[in-house]
Every structure is written in structure tokens, then in C-alpha cells.
Scaffold this active site. Structure first.
Site, mmCIF file in Angstrom:
data_model
loop_
_atom_site.group_PDB
_atom_site.id
_atom_site.type_symbol
_atom_site.label_atom_id
_atom_site.label_comp_id
_atom_site.label_asym_id
_atom_site.label_seq_id
_atom_site.Cartn_x
_atom_site.Cartn_y
_atom_site.Cartn_z
ATOM 1 N N HIS A 1 -47.508 126.522 43.553
ATOM 2 C CA HIS A 1 -47.062 125.650 44.643
ATOM 3 C C HIS A 1 -47.713 126.062 45.945
ATOM 4 O O HIS A 1 -47.986 127.235 46.181
ATOM 5 C CB HIS A 1 -45.534 125.673 44.781
ATOM 6 C CG HIS A 1 -44.964 127.056 44.871
ATOM 7 N ND1 HIS A 1 -44.787 127.855 43.768
ATOM 8 C CD2 HIS A 1 -44.552 127.782 45.920
ATOM 9 C CE1 HIS A 1 -44.276 129.016 44.139
ATOM 10 N NE2 HIS A 1 -44.139 129.009 45.441
ATOM 11 N N ASP B 1 -38.309 122.768 50.778
ATOM 12 C CA ASP B 1 -37.885 124.079 50.289
ATOM 13 C C ASP B 1 -36.376 124.239 50.520
ATOM 14 O O ASP B 1 -35.849 123.849 51.559
ATOM 15 C CB ASP B 1 -38.651 125.185 51.019
ATOM 16 C CG ASP B 1 -38.549 126.526 50.308
ATOM 17 O OD1 ASP B 1 -39.564 126.979 49.758
ATOM 18 O OD2 ASP B 1 -37.441 127.115 50.298
ATOM 19 N N ILE B 2 -35.695 124.832 49.543
ATOM 20 C CA ILE B 2 -34.237 124.991 49.619
ATOM 21 C C ILE B 2 -33.831 126.003 50.695
ATOM 22 O O ILE B 2 -32.703 125.950 51.200
ATOM 23 C CB ILE B 2 -33.677 125.398 48.228
ATOM 24 C CG1 ILE B 2 -32.212 125.053 48.106
ATOM 25 C CG2 ILE B 2 -33.935 126.864 47.923
ATOM 26 C CD1 ILE B 2 -31.670 125.140 46.687
ATOM 27 N N ASN C 1 -48.569 132.079 47.435
ATOM 28 C CA ASN C 1 -48.271 133.460 47.056
ATOM 29 C C ASN C 1 -48.633 133.679 45.589
ATOM 30 O O ASN C 1 -48.331 132.827 44.752
ATOM 31 C CB ASN C 1 -46.786 133.764 47.270
ATOM 32 C CG ASN C 1 -46.391 133.671 48.728
ATOM 33 O OD1 ASN C 1 -47.138 134.089 49.618
ATOM 34 N ND2 ASN C 1 -45.226 133.098 48.996
ATOM 35 N N HIS D 1 -47.093 126.116 49.908
ATOM 36 C CA HIS D 1 -46.097 125.991 50.976
ATOM 37 C C HIS D 1 -46.766 125.319 52.177
ATOM 38 O O HIS D 1 -47.840 125.760 52.607
ATOM 39 C CB HIS D 1 -45.629 127.367 51.459
ATOM 40 C CG HIS D 1 -44.874 128.186 50.468
ATOM 41 N ND1 HIS D 1 -43.502 128.318 50.508
ATOM 42 C CD2 HIS D 1 -45.283 128.932 49.410
ATOM 43 C CE1 HIS D 1 -43.104 129.123 49.530
ATOM 44 N NE2 HIS D 1 -44.172 129.507 48.852
ATOM 45 N N VAL E 1 -41.343 132.054 42.236
ATOM 46 C CA VAL E 1 -41.323 130.943 41.268
ATOM 47 C C VAL E 1 -42.719 130.851 40.659
ATOM 48 O O VAL E 1 -43.702 130.623 41.384
ATOM 49 C CB VAL E 1 -40.922 129.612 41.932
ATOM 50 C CG1 VAL E 1 -40.993 128.474 40.907
ATOM 51 C CG2 VAL E 1 -39.520 129.698 42.529
HETATM 52 P P1 5GP Z 1 -42.682 131.714 46.318
HETATM 53 O O1 5GP Z 1 -41.932 132.882 46.875
HETATM 54 O O2 5GP Z 1 -42.730 131.752 44.815
HETATM 55 O O3 5GP Z 1 -44.044 131.531 46.928
HETATM 56 O O4 5GP Z 1 -41.880 130.430 46.787
HETATM 57 C C1 5GP Z 1 -40.819 129.898 46.076
HETATM 58 C C2 5GP Z 1 -40.084 129.001 47.031
HETATM 59 O O5 5GP Z 1 -39.258 128.155 46.268
HETATM 60 C C3 5GP Z 1 -39.195 129.764 48.011
HETATM 61 O O6 5GP Z 1 -39.576 129.447 49.345
HETATM 62 C C4 5GP Z 1 -37.786 129.269 47.666
HETATM 63 O O7 5GP Z 1 -36.953 129.109 48.802
HETATM 64 C C5 5GP Z 1 -38.059 127.958 46.971
HETATM 65 N N1 5GP Z 1 -37.066 127.592 45.978
HETATM 66 C C6 5GP Z 1 -36.525 128.399 45.021
HETATM 67 N N2 5GP Z 1 -35.652 127.708 44.263
HETATM 68 C C7 5GP Z 1 -35.650 126.433 44.745
HETATM 69 C C8 5GP Z 1 -34.945 125.258 44.365
HETATM 70 O O8 5GP Z 1 -34.144 125.230 43.433
HETATM 71 N N3 5GP Z 1 -35.186 124.138 45.092
HETATM 72 C C9 5GP Z 1 -36.075 124.124 46.130
HETATM 73 N N4 5GP Z 1 -36.227 122.972 46.780
HETATM 74 N N5 5GP Z 1 -36.754 125.217 46.511
HETATM 75 C C10 5GP Z 1 -36.553 126.361 45.826
#
Ligand code: 5GP
Ligand code: ZN
Length: 113
Positions: free
Chosen positions: A100, A30-31, A87, A102, A96
Site C-alpha cells: 500500500h 486510514d483508520i 513501508n 500512504h 499490514v
Molecule cells: P503500514 O504500517 O503497514 O505501512 O501501514 C498500515 C496502515 O494500515 C496503518 O497506517 C494503519 O493505521 C492502517 N490500518 C490498519 N488496519 C486498518 C483497517 O482495518 N482499516 C483501515 N482503513 N486502515 C487500517
């Protein structure tokens, strides 16, 4: 999905620190890590969320979990413990819209909620 950030990562348009890849699943760091280990396990196929999963996706979803298990082992987290989170939509904080898992670990995690 041309505007999906994870599709862009999967097809190499955007960089990522991959820890696993096969024909169906990609996993990368994760970024913005929320724990010492924070890895995203992502199907290559663009599925928006749990809400849009179908019966045809069941085997793939199972493979997401067994892949997570293998990564947790490699990261040394199996015994210590780790958390798998999905999520779904706004109130859960999905940002996103490409399904996915986590994988979080490496410290004592707080209670959920
Ligand atoms: P969500 O909130 O949708 O469950 O998780 C999305 C995750 O994607 C977040 O933890 C966010 O930090 C990660 N994320 C968003 N953009 C990028 C990216 O460009 N690269 C990577 N490696 N992670 C990302
Ligand atoms: Zn996508």
C-alpha cells in the site's frame, strides 16, 4: 489471502471509507490517520510488499502513483504538497503485509527518518 486485513476490506468483509475504486486499485481512509489527509492506495491483487513485487507488477505499480496523483488533486493537495510513503518490513514499520501507498497531507510534514 484469507487472513489479510486489506484483502478483507477489498472484498467487503470489513468496512472502509473508500475514496476510489477500479478493477485494479482501491483507496480508502486510514483508520488511524497520521495527518489531516491520510489515504491508503492499495492494489486489489495481494502483493505482500515491495520485496515481492515482480516485473509483471510494473504497470500496476505505476498506476498506484497516477491514482495517488489524482486523489491528491481531488483532496486539494497538489499545490500545497503531500507525501507518498511505502513501508517495507519491520524496521520501516510495515504492519499490514499487503502492499500500500500512504498518501499524507494537509499539514506541514516533518522531515523523514
Ligand atoms: P503500514 O504500517 O503497514 O505501512 O501501514 C498500515 C496502515 O494500515 C496503518 O497506517 C494503519 O493505521 C492502517 N490500518 C490498519 N488496519 C486498518 C483497517 O482495518 N482499516 C483501515 N482503513 N486502515 C487500517
Ligand atoms: Zn491482501
Amino acid at each position: 489471502m484469507s487472513d489479510c486485513i486489506f484483502c478483507k476490506i477489498i472484498n467487503g468483509e470489513l468496512p472502509s471509507k473508500n475514496v476510489y475504486r477500479d478493477e485494479q486499485i482501491v483507496a480508502f481512509h486510514d483508520i488511524a490517520p497520521a495527518a489531516p489527509t491520510h489515504i491508503l492506495i492499495v492494489p486489489v491483487q495481494h502483493i505482500e510488499s515491495v520485496n515481492t513485487m515482480t516485473d509483471a507488477d510494473e504497470k500496476l505499480i505505476g498506476r498506484l502513483f497516477t491514482t495517488a496523483k489524482g486523489i491528491a488533486e481531488k483532496e486539494g493537495l497538489s499545490e500545497r504538497g503531500y507525501r507518498l510513503v511505502v513501508n517495507t518490513n519491520a524496521e520501516a514499520g510495515q504492519t499490514v503485509f499487503h502492499l500500500h501507498l500512504h498518501l499524507l497531507g494537509g499539514r506541514q510534514l516533518r522531515a523523514m527518518g
